[in-house]
Design a protein around this motif. Structure first.
Motif, PDB file in Angstrom:
ATOM      1  N   SER A  86      39.029  46.953  41.706  1.00 35.51           N
ATOM      2  CA  SER A  86      38.943  45.820  42.631  1.00 35.51           C
ATOM      3  C   SER A  86      37.654  45.877  43.435  1.00 35.51           C
ATOM      4  O   SER A  86      36.963  44.863  43.619  1.00 35.51           O
ATOM      5  CB  SER A  86      40.148  45.821  43.576  1.00 35.51           C
ATOM      6  OG  SER A  86      41.355  45.580  42.872  1.00 35.51           O
ATOM      7  N   LYS A  87      37.289  47.062  43.905  1.00 37.75           N
ATOM      8  CA  LYS A  87      36.052  47.228  44.668  1.00 37.75           C
ATOM      9  C   LYS A  87      34.831  46.900  43.814  1.00 37.75           C
ATOM     10  O   LYS A  87      33.881  46.257  44.279  1.00 37.75           O
ATOM     11  CB  LYS A  87      35.934  48.663  45.185  1.00 37.75           C
ATOM     12  CG  LYS A  87      36.917  49.015  46.290  1.00 37.75           C
ATOM     13  CD  LYS A  87      36.764  50.480  46.692  1.00 37.75           C
ATOM     14  CE  LYS A  87      37.766  50.876  47.752  1.00 37.75           C
ATOM     15  NZ  LYS A  87      37.687  52.315  48.113  1.00 37.75           N
ATOM     16  N   GLU A  88      34.849  47.351  42.569  1.00 46.49           N
ATOM     17  CA  GLU A  88      33.730  47.082  41.658  1.00 46.49           C
ATOM     18  C   GLU A  88      33.568  45.578  41.423  1.00 46.49           C
ATOM     19  O   GLU A  88      32.446  45.065  41.377  1.00 46.49           O
ATOM     20  CB  GLU A  88      33.970  47.799  40.326  1.00 46.49           C
ATOM     21  CG  GLU A  88      33.734  49.287  40.364  1.00 46.49           C
ATOM     22  CD  GLU A  88      32.262  49.637  40.372  1.00 46.49           C
ATOM     23  OE1 GLU A  88      31.456  48.846  39.866  1.00 46.49           O
ATOM     24  OE2 GLU A  88      31.921  50.720  40.887  1.00 46.49           O
ATOM     25  N   ILE A  89      34.672  44.883  41.271  1.00 49.94           N
ATOM     26  CA  ILE A  89      34.620  43.437  41.051  1.00 49.94           C
ATOM     27  C   ILE A  89      34.062  42.743  42.279  1.00 49.94           C
ATOM     28  O   ILE A  89      33.172  41.887  42.184  1.00 49.94           O
ATOM     29  CB  ILE A  89      36.022  42.889  40.709  1.00 49.94           C
ATOM     30  CG1 ILE A  89      36.497  43.434  39.361  1.00 49.94           C
ATOM     31  CG2 ILE A  89      36.006  41.357  40.685  1.00 49.94           C
ATOM     32  CD1 ILE A  89      37.945  43.104  39.036  1.00 49.94           C
TER      33      ILE A  89
ATOM     34  N   LEU B 246      31.476  31.813  37.535  1.00 50.48           N
ATOM     35  CA  LEU B 246      30.746  33.079  37.459  1.00 50.48           C
ATOM     36  C   LEU B 246      31.676  34.259  37.749  1.00 50.48           C
ATOM     37  O   LEU B 246      31.554  35.323  37.134  1.00 50.48           O
ATOM     38  CB  LEU B 246      29.585  33.070  38.458  1.00 50.48           C
ATOM     39  CG  LEU B 246      28.371  32.215  38.084  1.00 50.48           C
ATOM     40  CD1 LEU B 246      27.390  32.149  39.248  1.00 50.48           C
ATOM     41  CD2 LEU B 246      27.684  32.751  36.843  1.00 50.48           C
ATOM     42  N   SER B 247      32.611  34.055  38.661  1.00 50.02           N
ATOM     43  CA  SER B 247      33.553  35.120  39.000  1.00 50.02           C
ATOM     44  C   SER B 247      34.410  35.497  37.806  1.00 50.02           C
ATOM     45  O   SER B 247      34.731  36.684  37.613  1.00 50.02           O
ATOM     46  CB  SER B 247      34.450  34.680  40.164  1.00 50.02           C
ATOM     47  OG  SER B 247      33.703  34.504  41.346  1.00 50.02           O
ATOM     48  N   ALA B 248      34.793  34.518  37.015  1.00 53.16           N
ATOM     49  CA  ALA B 248      35.603  34.799  35.824  1.00 53.16           C
ATOM     50  C   ALA B 248      34.864  35.745  34.890  1.00 53.16           C
ATOM     51  O   ALA B 248      35.452  36.705  34.357  1.00 53.16           O
ATOM     52  CB  ALA B 248      35.939  33.495  35.099  1.00 53.16           C
ATOM     53  N   THR B 249      33.574  35.504  34.708  1.00 52.59           N
ATOM     54  CA  THR B 249      32.755  36.364  33.849  1.00 52.59           C
ATOM     55  C   THR B 249      32.630  37.769  34.439  1.00 52.59           C
ATOM     56  O   THR B 249      32.717  38.767  33.722  1.00 52.59           O
ATOM     57  CB  THR B 249      31.357  35.755  33.662  1.00 52.59           C
ATOM     58  OG1 THR B 249      31.478  34.454  33.075  1.00 52.59           O
ATOM     59  CG2 THR B 249      30.499  36.626  32.756  1.00 52.59           C
ATOM     60  N   VAL B 250      32.440  37.833  35.754  1.00 51.21           N
ATOM     61  CA  VAL B 250      32.321  39.132  36.433  1.00 51.21           C
ATOM     62  C   VAL B 250      33.608  39.935  36.274  1.00 51.21           C
ATOM     63  O   VAL B 250      33.594  41.121  35.918  1.00 51.21           O
ATOM     64  CB  VAL B 250      32.007  38.937  37.926  1.00 51.21           C
ATOM     65  CG1 VAL B 250      32.163  40.260  38.689  1.00 51.21           C
ATOM     66  CG2 VAL B 250      30.588  38.414  38.102  1.00 51.21           C
ATOM     67  N   ILE B 251      34.742  39.296  36.544  1.00 52.52           N
ATOM     68  CA  ILE B 251      36.028  39.996  36.473  1.00 52.52           C
ATOM     69  C   ILE B 251      36.294  40.496  35.063  1.00 52.52           C
ATOM     70  O   ILE B 251      36.661  41.660  34.851  1.00 52.52           O
ATOM     71  CB  ILE B 251      37.174  39.085  36.946  1.00 52.52           C
ATOM     72  CG1 ILE B 251      36.991  38.708  38.412  1.00 52.52           C
ATOM     73  CG2 ILE B 251      38.529  39.775  36.747  1.00 52.52           C
ATOM     74  CD1 ILE B 251      37.921  37.610  38.892  1.00 52.52           C
ATOM     75  N   ARG B 252      36.086  39.639  34.082  1.00 52.03           N
ATOM     76  CA  ARG B 252      36.322  40.044  32.692  1.00 52.03           C
ATOM     77  C   ARG B 252      35.402  41.194  32.295  1.00 52.03           C
ATOM     78  O   ARG B 252      35.820  42.150  31.642  1.00 52.03           O
ATOM     79  CB  ARG B 252      36.112  38.861  31.755  1.00 52.03           C
ATOM     80  CG  ARG B 252      36.393  39.186  30.289  1.00 52.03           C
ATOM     81  CD  ARG B 252      36.000  38.050  29.400  1.00 52.03           C
ATOM     82  NE  ARG B 252      36.180  38.369  27.986  1.00 52.03           N
ATOM     83  CZ  ARG B 252      35.458  37.834  27.002  1.00 52.03           C
ATOM     84  NH1 ARG B 252      34.522  36.943  27.289  1.00 52.03           N
ATOM     85  NH2 ARG B 252      35.669  38.183  25.752  1.00 52.03           N
ATOM     86  N   SER B 253      34.137  41.120  32.705  1.00 52.25           N
ATOM     87  CA  SER B 253      33.180  42.167  32.377  1.00 52.25           C
ATOM     88  C   SER B 253      33.595  43.506  32.971  1.00 52.25           C
ATOM     89  O   SER B 253      33.516  44.548  32.300  1.00 52.25           O
ATOM     90  CB  SER B 253      31.790  41.778  32.896  1.00 52.25           C
ATOM     91  OG  SER B 253      30.856  42.808  32.674  1.00 52.25           O
ATOM     92  N   LYS B 254      34.061  43.495  34.213  1.00 49.86           N
ATOM     93  CA  LYS B 254      34.507  44.738  34.845  1.00 49.86           C
ATOM     94  C   LYS B 254      35.768  45.272  34.178  1.00 49.86           C
ATOM     95  O   LYS B 254      35.912  46.493  33.993  1.00 49.86           O
ATOM     96  CB  LYS B 254      34.767  44.507  36.333  1.00 49.86           C
ATOM     97  CG  LYS B 254      33.518  44.262  37.155  1.00 49.86           C
ATOM     98  CD  LYS B 254      32.599  45.473  37.175  1.00 49.86           C
ATOM     99  CE  LYS B 254      31.386  45.238  38.052  1.00 49.86           C
ATOM    100  NZ  LYS B 254      30.469  46.409  38.076  1.00 49.86           N
TER     101      LYS B 254
ATOM    102  N   GLU C 108      47.273  46.290  47.147  1.00 50.93           N
ATOM    103  CA  GLU C 108      46.856  46.983  48.360  1.00 50.93           C
ATOM    104  C   GLU C 108      45.607  46.309  48.911  1.00 50.93           C
ATOM    105  O   GLU C 108      45.208  45.253  48.436  1.00 50.93           O
ATOM    106  CB  GLU C 108      46.623  48.467  48.071  1.00 50.93           C
ATOM    107  CG  GLU C 108      47.916  49.215  47.759  1.00 50.93           C
ATOM    108  CD  GLU C 108      47.746  50.725  47.728  1.00 50.93           C
ATOM    109  OE1 GLU C 108      46.607  51.204  47.615  1.00 50.93           O
ATOM    110  OE2 GLU C 108      48.776  51.425  47.822  1.00 50.93           O
ATOM    111  N   ALA C 109      44.985  46.920  49.906  1.00 53.78           N
ATOM    112  CA  ALA C 109      43.901  46.266  50.642  1.00 53.78           C
ATOM    113  C   ALA C 109      42.757  45.802  49.737  1.00 53.78           C
ATOM    114  O   ALA C 109      42.240  44.692  49.901  1.00 53.78           O
ATOM    115  CB  ALA C 109      43.364  47.203  51.716  1.00 53.78           C
ATOM    116  N   ASP C 110      42.372  46.634  48.778  1.00 54.10           N
ATOM    117  CA  ASP C 110      41.250  46.265  47.907  1.00 54.10           C
ATOM    118  C   ASP C 110      41.592  45.064  47.034  1.00 54.10           C
ATOM    119  O   ASP C 110      40.767  44.158  46.851  1.00 54.10           O
ATOM    120  CB  ASP C 110      40.858  47.459  47.026  1.00 54.10           C
ATOM    121  CG  ASP C 110      40.350  48.622  47.849  1.00 54.10           C
ATOM    122  OD1 ASP C 110      39.414  48.420  48.633  1.00 54.10           O
ATOM    123  OD2 ASP C 110      40.903  49.730  47.719  1.00 54.10           O
TER     124      ASP C 110
END
Length: 214
Positions: free
Chosen positions: A64-67, A83-91, A108-110
């Motif tokens: 979660s932190k990395e995303i 763009l977020s969709a691409t970021v999340i999938r990549s991570k 949790e918090a993250d």
């Protein structure tokens, strides 16, 4: 449990966990296998993580932190979500089985911060809070489940490759549309970037239509 702090670090346990998830998959992940990977006794790991679930939670929080660190900061709501969709999938592709880890862990918090970031992207629209929450949930779940499905397909392919004697041919003669699309090589879309992006665009088009109606 060892009485004195063992000569190993939390960072090494986490690194070994990612390696084990990559090599063996989440189905075969056990604390015993992890201890073998680290060449330590199982109680050594429990000094840092009291259970496999706690370890899973830690890994999910790290993802979660990395995303969050790579989410776009500029653009309108649609551009940022796309763009977020691409970021999340990549991570999720970068960290083995991380989609499953997010699904198996309690928020949790993250994780909450990650979801908050996505909500902030759609906040400027005229949608109701119920719509914002619902559509963001659909969006996020689509990306996670796509990543999990990619993993499942990859594991199935590995299994089939290991069993060369198994007849994997499926007779589609009684399914006219499926047979036609198979002949047109449509099945290669499964797990592809094209299929992923078309799903995201479909979701965003639907949200945009709702925005225009409000």
């Amino acid at each position: 449990m060892p009485k004195r702090r063992p000569h190993i670090s939390e960072e090494k346990i986490i690194a070994a966990s990612w390696k084990l998830l990559s090599d063996q998959g989440i189905e075969n992940f056990t604390m015993r296998n992890l201890s073998k990977e680290l060449n330590v006794q199982a109680p050594t790991i429990y000094w840092y993580f009291e259970s496999k679930q706690v370890l899973y939670q830690t890994l999910a929080n790290l993802v979660s932190k990395e995303i969050i660190s790579d989410l776009p900061k500029q653009g309108d709501w649609r551009e940022r979500l796309q763009l977020s969709a691409t970021v999340i999938r990549s991570k999720l592709q970068q960290f083995p089985c991380s989609g499953q880890l997010l699904m198996k862990s309690r928020p949790e918090a993250d994780f909450m911060e990650l979801f908050e970031c996505l909500l902030q992207m759609i906040e400027p629209t005229s949608l109701t809070d119920k719509q914002k929450f619902s559509y963001t949930t659909h969006f996020f779940n689509y990306v996670i489940n796509f990543a999990v499905e990619e993993y499942e397909q990859r594991m199935l392919q590995i299994s089939l490759e290991e069993d060369h004697n198994e007849n994997t041919h499926v007779d589609l003669s009684q399914f006219a549309l499926l047979q036609r699309m198979h002949e047109e090589d449509m099945f290669k879309l499964m797990g592809s970037d094209e299929l992923f992006n078309s799903g995201i665009l479909l979701l965003l088009d639907g949200i945009e239509q709702r925005v225009k109606k409000v």
